[in-house]
Scaffold this active site. Sequence first.
Site, PDB file in Angstrom:
ATOM      1  N   GLU A  48     -41.569   2.645  21.515  1.00 53.72           N
ATOM      2  CA  GLU A  48     -40.719   3.140  22.593  1.00 53.72           C
ATOM      3  C   GLU A  48     -39.414   3.613  21.956  1.00 53.72           C
ATOM      4  O   GLU A  48     -38.614   2.799  21.492  1.00 53.72           O
ATOM      5  CB  GLU A  48     -40.500   2.000  23.608  1.00 53.72           C
ATOM      6  CG  GLU A  48     -39.844   2.426  24.885  1.00 53.72           C
ATOM      7  CD  GLU A  48     -40.510   3.625  25.535  1.00 53.72           C
ATOM      8  OE1 GLU A  48     -41.736   3.601  25.764  1.00 53.72           O
ATOM      9  OE2 GLU A  48     -39.796   4.610  25.811  1.00 53.72           O
ATOM     10  N   CYS A  78     -45.246   9.565  16.428  1.00 50.25           N
ATOM     11  CA  CYS A  78     -45.011   9.500  17.875  1.00 50.25           C
ATOM     12  C   CYS A  78     -43.544   9.147  18.198  1.00 50.25           C
ATOM     13  O   CYS A  78     -42.675   9.988  18.022  1.00 50.25           O
ATOM     14  CB  CYS A  78     -46.006   8.536  18.504  1.00 50.25           C
ATOM     15  SG  CYS A  78     -46.270   8.927  20.237  1.00 50.25           S
ATOM     16  N   ARG A 138     -48.813   9.045  25.262  1.00 50.44           N
ATOM     17  CA  ARG A 138     -47.494   9.478  25.781  1.00 50.44           C
ATOM     18  C   ARG A 138     -46.728  10.212  24.681  1.00 50.44           C
ATOM     19  O   ARG A 138     -45.592   9.895  24.339  1.00 50.44           O
ATOM     20  CB  ARG A 138     -46.694   8.285  26.321  1.00 50.44           C
ATOM     21  CG  ARG A 138     -47.309   7.686  27.592  1.00 50.44           C
ATOM     22  CD  ARG A 138     -46.408   6.652  28.227  1.00 50.44           C
ATOM     23  NE  ARG A 138     -46.132   5.573  27.303  1.00 50.44           N
ATOM     24  CZ  ARG A 138     -44.914   5.223  26.890  1.00 50.44           C
ATOM     25  NH1 ARG A 138     -43.861   5.860  27.329  1.00 50.44           N
ATOM     26  NH2 ARG A 138     -44.764   4.237  26.058  1.00 50.44           N
ATOM     27  N   HIS A 173     -50.976   9.182  16.464  1.00 46.18           N
ATOM     28  CA  HIS A 173     -51.001   7.884  15.772  1.00 46.18           C
ATOM     29  C   HIS A 173     -52.134   7.829  14.742  1.00 46.18           C
ATOM     30  O   HIS A 173     -53.215   7.333  15.061  1.00 46.18           O
ATOM     31  CB  HIS A 173     -51.273   6.777  16.794  1.00 46.18           C
ATOM     32  CG  HIS A 173     -50.098   6.407  17.624  1.00 46.18           C
ATOM     33  ND1 HIS A 173     -49.239   5.402  17.286  1.00 46.18           N
ATOM     34  CD2 HIS A 173     -49.652   6.913  18.799  1.00 46.18           C
ATOM     35  CE1 HIS A 173     -48.307   5.291  18.209  1.00 46.18           C
ATOM     36  NE2 HIS A 173     -48.528   6.195  19.139  1.00 46.18           N
ATOM     37  N   GLU A 175     -52.560   5.856  12.289  1.00 41.30           N
ATOM     38  CA  GLU A 175     -52.872   4.466  11.905  1.00 41.30           C
ATOM     39  C   GLU A 175     -53.915   3.852  12.834  1.00 41.30           C
ATOM     40  O   GLU A 175     -54.674   2.973  12.421  1.00 41.30           O
ATOM     41  CB  GLU A 175     -51.592   3.613  11.838  1.00 41.30           C
ATOM     42  CG  GLU A 175     -50.989   3.143  13.152  1.00 41.30           C
ATOM     43  CD  GLU A 175     -50.287   4.233  13.977  1.00 41.30           C
ATOM     44  OE1 GLU A 175     -50.234   5.400  13.539  1.00 41.30           O
ATOM     45  OE2 GLU A 175     -49.812   3.907  15.073  1.00 41.30           O
TER      46      GLU A 175
HETATM   47  N1  GLN Z   1     -43.397   8.048  24.836  1.00 39.16           N
HETATM   48  C1  GLN Z   1     -42.865   7.167  23.852  1.00 39.16           C
HETATM   49  C2  GLN Z   1     -41.387   7.426  23.657  1.00 39.16           C
HETATM   50  O1  GLN Z   1     -40.852   8.322  24.182  1.00 39.16           O
HETATM   51  C3  GLN Z   1     -43.597   7.347  22.534  1.00 39.16           C
HETATM   52  C4  GLN Z   1     -45.016   6.823  22.657  1.00 39.16           C
HETATM   53  C5  GLN Z   1     -45.648   6.375  21.392  1.00 39.16           C
HETATM   54  O2  GLN Z   1     -44.995   6.150  20.374  1.00 39.16           O
HETATM   55  N2  GLN Z   1     -46.939   6.196  21.459  1.00 39.16           N
HETATM   56  O3  GLN Z   1     -40.752   6.688  22.960  1.00 39.16           O
END
Ligand code: GLN
Length: 204
Positions: A48, A78, A138, A173, A175
């Site tokens: 996050e 991400c 996301r 991702h 990993e």
């Molecule tokens: N949507 C998340 C963010 O904005 C990132 C999601 C993820 O790392 N899988 O931080």
Amino acid sequence: MIEVGVLELQGNFELHHKILYDLGIGSKGVKSLDDLNCLDGLIIPGGESTTMSLLIDSFNLRNSILDFSKKKPVLGTCAGLILMSKKIENDVKVKPLGILDIVVDRNAYGRQIMSEKKHIEIHHNPHVSVGIKATLIRAPKITSMGKKVISMGKIDNTPVAVFDGKHIGLSFHPELDGISIFHEMLFDSSSKLFSNKFENINAA
Ligand code: GLN
């Protein structure tokens, strides 16, 4: 032995240690300033980005990570890609580090339930590509990038894997699917993946 740090403030960091271990690369969790000493690279994992951004400042890590990134390679996946960006569209909560010259749009690939795996071709040098599955959760979209940034792979014509000659940022991702090519490219000096470098890779 090469030792790579994995930022362990929040998020999905465990599997990065496993990928590095399987490549024969040492790894170390990074939670404080001192942990960055003597490392050969850094991974900013998914998770996050709002929480990670807050924690980077509360643990006083912002300037140290930035200084580190001027000398050593950083891989962001991400949320890690969001944090590495220069600017985030329509968002004031996350303070990006500006390690990669890209602009991103958070959550642009949809909500958690729209998470998916997509096939992409990664052009790791001008003449060779490898097909991988990219897991998007996301995920952030890269909406623009500077001239020195190269796309290594795209989904629907949008870059999801970028390289600027030193750092790699991924919308997905690797990993989670045991994909180790990006860790290898960045941190394994004996890797053949980068043999021709990226001068002519605009085809990606
Ligand atoms: N949507 C998340 C963010 O904005 C990132 C999601 C993820 O790392 N899988 O931080």
